[in-house]
Design an enzyme around this catalytic site. Structure first.
Site: not given
Ligand code: NAP
Length: 288
Positions: A70, A74, A110, A135-137, A139, A231, A252
């Site tokens: 994590t 990653k 994921d 978002g563009a990270g 995940a 979540y 989530g």
């Protein structure tokens, strides 16, 4: 759970790891299937960088069955692995390592976990649909890559930092047939919302009640699905607002449980007890 010399060990490497609910979820699954396995969190520091290299080598040395990876490791972990699954390589991140007789193989559960949970909970399938990703990270990247494989009609990536969304789109647009567009995440998304079948929040907005997403839910068509991968809390403000409008919602926690279930299956070769994992995840979250 009784640990003996025969117990197969797995775990998670991250910094921090004190908040993780994966041990609760995976250990409950091992117990439910009477597997002699145990899951342990390991705090592998971000710095110095050689800690990660040594930690990965320890999977072999200690004969761990595998580990989860994590934040913040990653992406960096790829270079220490013997083999990386092509999807994980394309995503550029690994969240699961399997130790196959000393050969360390990396996967990313994921993106597939997200799509599976979305389909199971709402019946949503990606093919031919118009999707908006907020978002563009990391995940967002995993979800985008997995969704593109399923041939959507279009994907809009909206992010606070426009450049990050543009980089993501330009990386994938030549490989896939879907129309793609990068836009700024601000109050001007109504034209995209109007045509969308799915909008998914992958930003950390809404986590522990932080901030409010600037997205025009009122512009979405009636049958659209609103999904939030945050979540904590279980139901974000974004999802509550979507529910109040009569839209279908996707949580989530469901993604978290599904990615964990896929990891469980990679380590054990057995079908994951989803309901057991879901209950354990909920119980662990309620203690936080
Ligand atoms: P990340 O790589 O750090 O990306 C964070 C994203 O959030 C970026 O797009 C960032 O935009 C955006 N962001 C953060 N604060 C913002 C703000 N105040 N206003 C607007 N945008 C903001 O993180 P990640 O790994 O992708 O994780 C994102 C979230 O997903 C976290 O809450 C994480 O807990 C959750 N998550 C859930 C699961 C699950 O299984 N359910 C799995 C993975 C992650 P900029 O580019 O502009 O900074």
């Amino acid at each position: 759970m009784e640990i003996s010399g025969k117990t197969k060990l797995v775990g998670i490497f991250g910094d921090p790891v004190d908040h993780t609910i994966s041990p609760a979820m995976q250990n409950a699954a091992f117990e439910a299937l009477f597997l002699d396995m145990a899951y342990i969190p390991f705090h592998v520091r971000k710095s110095p960088a050689y800690d990660l290299k040594a930690a990965i080598a320890s999977i072999r040395a200690l004969n761990l069955r595998g580990v989860n990876i994590t934040i913040p490791h990653k992406e960096k972990v790829l270079k220490y692995l013997d083999e990386v699954d092509p999807d994980a390589r394309a995503i550029g991140a690994v969240n699961t390592i399997v130790n196959r007789n000393g050969k360390l193989v990396g996967y990313n559960t994921d993106g597939p976990g997200y799509l599976l949970s979305l389909k199971e909970d709402t019946g949503f399938t990606v093919r031919g649909k118009r999707i908006v990703i907020l978002g563009a990270g990391g995940a967002a990247r995993a979800i985008l890559r997995s969704a593109l494989e399923k041939k959507p009609a279009s994907i809009v990536v909206a992010n606070r930092t426009l450049k990050r969304a543009e980089d993501l789109v330009s990386e994938f647009e030549s490989t896939f047939t879907a129309e793609m567009q990068a836009v700024r995440l601000d109050g001007s998304l109504a034209p995209f919302a109007k045509k969308a079948s799915l909008v998914v929040n992958t930003t950390s907005i809404g986590m522990k009640g932080s901030g409010t997403l600037d997205f025009p839910l009122e512009a979405l068509p009636k049958g659209a699905v609103v999904s939030d991968i945050v979540y904590v809390p279980l139901e974000t403000e974004f999802l509550s607002a979507a529910k109040a409008r009569g839209l279908r919602v996707h949580y989530g926690l469901s993604m978290l449980v599904r990615q964990g279930a896929l990891t469980f299956e990679l380590w054990t070769g057995k079908k994951a007890p989803i309901e057991v994992m879901q209950r354990a995840a909920l119980a662990a979250l309620s203690l936080k």
